[in-house]
Write a protein that holds these residues in place. Structure first.
Motif, PDB file in Angstrom:
ATOM      1  N   GLY A 260      11.341   9.258 -10.985  1.00 16.77           N
ATOM      2  CA  GLY A 260      10.312   8.218 -11.698  1.00 16.77           C
ATOM      3  C   GLY A 260      11.464   7.489 -12.796  1.00 16.77           C
TER       4      GLY A 260
ATOM      5  N   SER B 165       5.778  10.085  -5.180  1.00 16.25           N
ATOM      6  CA  SER B 165       4.613   9.379  -5.355  1.00 16.25           C
ATOM      7  C   SER B 165       5.102   7.833  -5.432  1.00 16.25           C
ATOM      8  CB  SER B 165       4.009   9.890  -6.584  1.00 16.25           C
ATOM      9  OG  SER B 165       2.843   9.065  -7.018  1.00 16.25           O
TER      10      SER B 165
ATOM     11  N   SER C 223       4.845  15.524 -22.617  1.00 10.30           N
ATOM     12  CA  SER C 223       3.562  15.094 -22.806  1.00 10.30           C
ATOM     13  C   SER C 223       3.674  13.733 -23.572  1.00 10.30           C
ATOM     14  CB  SER C 223       2.665  16.110 -23.337  1.00 10.30           C
ATOM     15  OG  SER C 223       1.423  15.692 -23.533  1.00 10.30           O
ATOM     16  N   THR C 224       2.456  13.188 -23.935  1.00 16.30           N
ATOM     17  CA  THR C 224       2.223  12.071 -24.352  1.00 16.30           C
ATOM     18  C   THR C 224       1.501  11.962 -26.007  1.00 16.30           C
ATOM     19  OG1 THR C 224       1.013   9.892 -23.947  1.00 16.30           O
ATOM     20  CG2 THR C 224       0.321  11.763 -23.045  1.00 16.30           C
TER      21      THR C 224
ATOM     22  N   ILE D 188       5.133  19.844  -7.197  1.00 14.61           N
ATOM     23  CA  ILE D 188       5.102  20.605  -8.214  1.00 14.61           C
ATOM     24  C   ILE D 188       3.874  21.701  -8.111  1.00 14.61           C
ATOM     25  CG2 ILE D 188       6.644  19.973  -9.829  1.00 14.61           C
ATOM     26  CD1 ILE D 188       4.258  19.029 -11.653  1.00 14.61           C
TER      27      ILE D 188
ATOM     28  N   TYR E  52      -6.488  10.167 -17.877  1.00 19.90           N
ATOM     29  CA  TYR E  52      -4.733  10.268 -17.892  1.00 19.90           C
ATOM     30  C   TYR E  52      -4.433  11.402 -19.102  1.00 19.90           C
ATOM     31  CZ  TYR E  52       0.155   9.760 -19.126  1.00 19.90           C
ATOM     32  OH  TYR E  52       1.392  10.184 -19.836  1.00 19.90           O
TER      33      TYR E  52
ATOM     34  N   ILE F 265      12.954  17.951  -8.717  1.00 18.24           N
ATOM     35  CA  ILE F 265      11.795  18.265  -7.693  1.00 18.24           C
ATOM     36  C   ILE F 265      10.721  16.860  -7.873  1.00 18.24           C
ATOM     37  CG2 ILE F 265       9.511  19.570  -7.318  1.00 18.24           C
ATOM     38  CD1 ILE F 265      11.196  21.821  -8.625  1.00 18.24           C
TER      39      ILE F 265
HETATM   40  P1  NAD Z   1       6.608   7.713 -13.533  1.00 20.11           P
HETATM   41  O1  NAD Z   1       5.617   7.508 -13.055  1.00 20.11           O
HETATM   42  O2  NAD Z   1       7.503   6.552 -13.378  1.00 20.11           O
HETATM   43  O3  NAD Z   1       7.248   9.085 -12.606  1.00 20.11           O
HETATM   44  C1  NAD Z   1       6.586  10.094 -12.480  1.00 20.11           C
HETATM   45  C2  NAD Z   1       7.497  10.608 -11.184  1.00 20.11           C
HETATM   46  O4  NAD Z   1       6.791  12.113 -11.114  1.00 20.11           O
HETATM   47  C3  NAD Z   1       7.368  10.055  -9.928  1.00 20.11           C
HETATM   48  O5  NAD Z   1       8.591  10.107  -9.493  1.00 20.11           O
HETATM   49  C4  NAD Z   1       6.377  10.941  -9.053  1.00 20.11           C
HETATM   50  O6  NAD Z   1       6.882  10.702  -7.816  1.00 20.11           O
HETATM   51  C5  NAD Z   1       6.518  12.316  -9.614  1.00 20.11           C
HETATM   52  N1  NAD Z   1       5.391  12.874  -9.454  1.00 20.11           N
HETATM   53  C6  NAD Z   1       4.150  12.667  -9.681  1.00 20.11           C
HETATM   54  N2  NAD Z   1       3.237  13.691  -9.275  1.00 20.11           N
HETATM   55  C7  NAD Z   1       4.138  14.577  -9.054  1.00 20.11           C
HETATM   56  C8  NAD Z   1       3.740  16.066  -8.397  1.00 20.11           C
HETATM   57  N3  NAD Z   1       2.540  16.573  -8.410  1.00 20.11           N
HETATM   58  N4  NAD Z   1       4.981  16.674  -8.027  1.00 20.11           N
HETATM   59  C9  NAD Z   1       6.097  16.184  -7.869  1.00 20.11           C
HETATM   60  N5  NAD Z   1       6.509  15.094  -8.346  1.00 20.11           N
HETATM   61  C10 NAD Z   1       5.605  14.155  -8.847  1.00 20.11           C
HETATM   62  O7  NAD Z   1       6.309   8.474 -14.990  1.00 20.11           O
HETATM   63  P2  NAD Z   1       7.180   8.192 -16.317  1.00 20.11           P
HETATM   64  O8  NAD Z   1       6.716   7.040 -16.963  1.00 20.11           O
HETATM   65  O9  NAD Z   1       8.686   8.212 -16.096  1.00 20.11           O
HETATM   66  O10 NAD Z   1       6.706   9.369 -17.170  1.00 20.11           O
HETATM   67  C11 NAD Z   1       7.237  10.765 -17.090  1.00 20.11           C
HETATM   68  C12 NAD Z   1       6.552  11.714 -17.782  1.00 20.11           C
HETATM   69  O11 NAD Z   1       6.537  11.272 -18.982  1.00 20.11           O
HETATM   70  C13 NAD Z   1       5.020  11.927 -17.554  1.00 20.11           C
HETATM   71  O12 NAD Z   1       4.845  13.267 -17.585  1.00 20.11           O
HETATM   72  C14 NAD Z   1       4.250  11.182 -18.560  1.00 20.11           C
HETATM   73  O13 NAD Z   1       2.960  11.587 -18.801  1.00 20.11           O
HETATM   74  C15 NAD Z   1       5.472  11.147 -19.690  1.00 20.11           C
HETATM   75  N6  NAD Z   1       5.402  10.411 -20.713  1.00 20.11           N
HETATM   76  C16 NAD Z   1       5.374   8.946 -20.130  1.00 20.11           C
HETATM   77  C17 NAD Z   1       5.574   7.922 -21.168  1.00 20.11           C
HETATM   78  C18 NAD Z   1       5.852   6.537 -20.920  1.00 20.11           C
HETATM   79  O14 NAD Z   1       5.600   5.675 -21.630  1.00 20.11           O
HETATM   80  N7  NAD Z   1       6.243   6.290 -19.650  1.00 20.11           N
HETATM   81  C19 NAD Z   1       5.406   8.289 -22.854  1.00 20.11           C
HETATM   82  C20 NAD Z   1       4.968   9.850 -23.113  1.00 20.11           C
HETATM   83  C21 NAD Z   1       4.857  10.583 -21.925  1.00 20.11           C
END
Ligand code: NAD
Length: 322
Positions: free
Chosen positions: A11, A35, A127-128, A58, A153, A31
């Motif tokens: 991701g 998605s 986390s967020t 996961i 979410y 891992i």
């Molecule tokens: P993203 O949607 O770009 O990537 C998420 C990745 O997780 C994807 O590659 C998806 O295939 C994989 N995934 C989802 N469910 C899964 C599962 N059950 N098993 C294995 N893989 C799985 O998200 P992102 O923006 O890169 O966010 C990553 C993390 O950071 C998340 O936990 C999110 O809550 C947290 N976060 C994001 C932000 C933001 O601004 N993007 C801010 C704070 C925290």
């Protein structure tokens, strides 16, 4: 060379973190359940012999445990999650599965792995800021503030944070929880605010802004998030919870205007796009902003990017990689 597991490594933030860790000379085991927001191309700048991908969910504890036993990683960075708030409003179930049952799967495999041998490992959970819910103007959420999530979410992330806290206290699991603000930078999935605006500018389409656009968010460059996570892994104490913020808070309308200016400067052909105010998202929080004093003072962490130059670089990256 030491091993590290990154869940969600295909991701946006995960792939940036994989690259960051490879540059620090780790071998990374990814891992990811592939998605819709995953993209294998996100790894294109990383040498293929520096990582290994396991396409699995996961939630699958046995498969997680297999990886832990095979690679004996020094850390798991848990980023795998369903992440788009609008999708969580339309279909919360996926969020309950990936974000709550998924974390349960990681915790159970870690518990078994640690029980079997005295393995040295840390789980850094990503986390967020959304777990703290809507906060008043000029306020900043602290680590000890109560959780008041507004969207499915945010509630699923809050639930997983609490589950982790219970595993730290009850089973002595070596976990650290981090709560970060909004990320921006290369490789973000196009449904999220910043890449979506850039794509609409390029296509001369309207830019939809929820409500009056006055919702305030704190923005951090993804590379700064990665450097903070790495520092927390290196010196963070098990059981800690740490906010990761940049201190750069903007409302959505102001942010959009900056992006339009950057776009017109970089792209040379001015866009014909206009801002269009659309019906607000249900339960839309007005403000998220973090107090990150702990990270700055105790961990001596400093950001590399200010928002102005970081956004400019992000617009450039998106236009070059369209
Ligand atoms: P993203 O949607 O770009 O990537 C998420 C990745 O997780 C994807 O590659 C998806 O295939 C994989 N995934 C989802 N469910 C899964 C599962 N059950 N098993 C294995 N893989 C799985 O998200 P992102 O923006 O890169 O966010 C990553 C993390 O950071 C998340 O936990 C999110 O809550 C947290 N976060 C994001 C932000 C933001 O601004 N993007 C801010 C704070 C925290």
């Amino acid at each position: 060379m030491k091993n590290i597991v990154v869940t969600g490594g295909l991701g946006f933030i995960g792939s940036n973190l994989v690259e960051y860790l490879v540059n620090k000379n780790y071998f990374v085991i990814i891992i990811d359940n592939l998605s819709y927001s995953s993209n294998i191309d996100n790894l294109r700048t990383i040498p293929k012999n520096k990582y290994k991908i396991y396409c699995q969910d996961i939630q699958n504890r046995n498969k997680n445990l297999y990886i832990l036993k095979k690679y004996h990683p020094v850390a798991i960075f848990n980023l795998a999650a369903e992440t788009h708030v609008d999708r969580s409003i339309e279909n919360p179930y996926k969020f309950i599965k990936s974000n709550i049952l998924g974390v349960f799967g990681v915790l159970e495999s870690l518990k078994k792995y640690i029980n079997n041998k005295n393995n040295k490992i840390k789980l850094i959970h990503v986390s967020t800021d959304e777990v703290y819910g809507d906060i008043k103007k000029n306020k900043f959420s602290k680590e000890k503030d109560p959780y008041l999530p507004s969207s499915p979410y945010a509630a699923s992330k809050a639930a997983s944070d609490l589950l982790i806290q219970s595993y730290i206290r009850t089973y002595n699991l070596p976990c650290i929880i981090t709560n970060c603000c909004n990320n921006y930078g290369p490789k973000q999935f196009p449904e999220k605010l910043i890449p979506k605006i850039i794509i609409n500018l390029l296509d001369n389409k309207k830019i939809p802004i929820y409500g009056n656009g006055k919702q305030e968010r704190e923005w951090i460059h993804v590379e700064d998030h990665c450097s903070a996570l790495y520092k927390i892994f290196q010196i963070g104490q098990v059981g800690e919870q740490i906010n990761i913020g940049s201190g750069e808070v903007r409302n959505n309308l102001k942010l959009t205007k900056v992006l339009i200016n950057n776009f017109n400067e970089i792209h040379h052909i001015p866009t014909k796009s206009n801002i269009s105010f659309v019906k607000d998202r249900p339960g839309h929080d007005k403000r998220y902003a973090l107090n990150s004093n702990k990270l700055k003072k105790k961990y001596k962490w400093k950001k590399k990017y200010d928002l102005q130059s970081g956004l400019y670089a992000t617009v450039k990256w998106n236009l070059a990689n369209d």
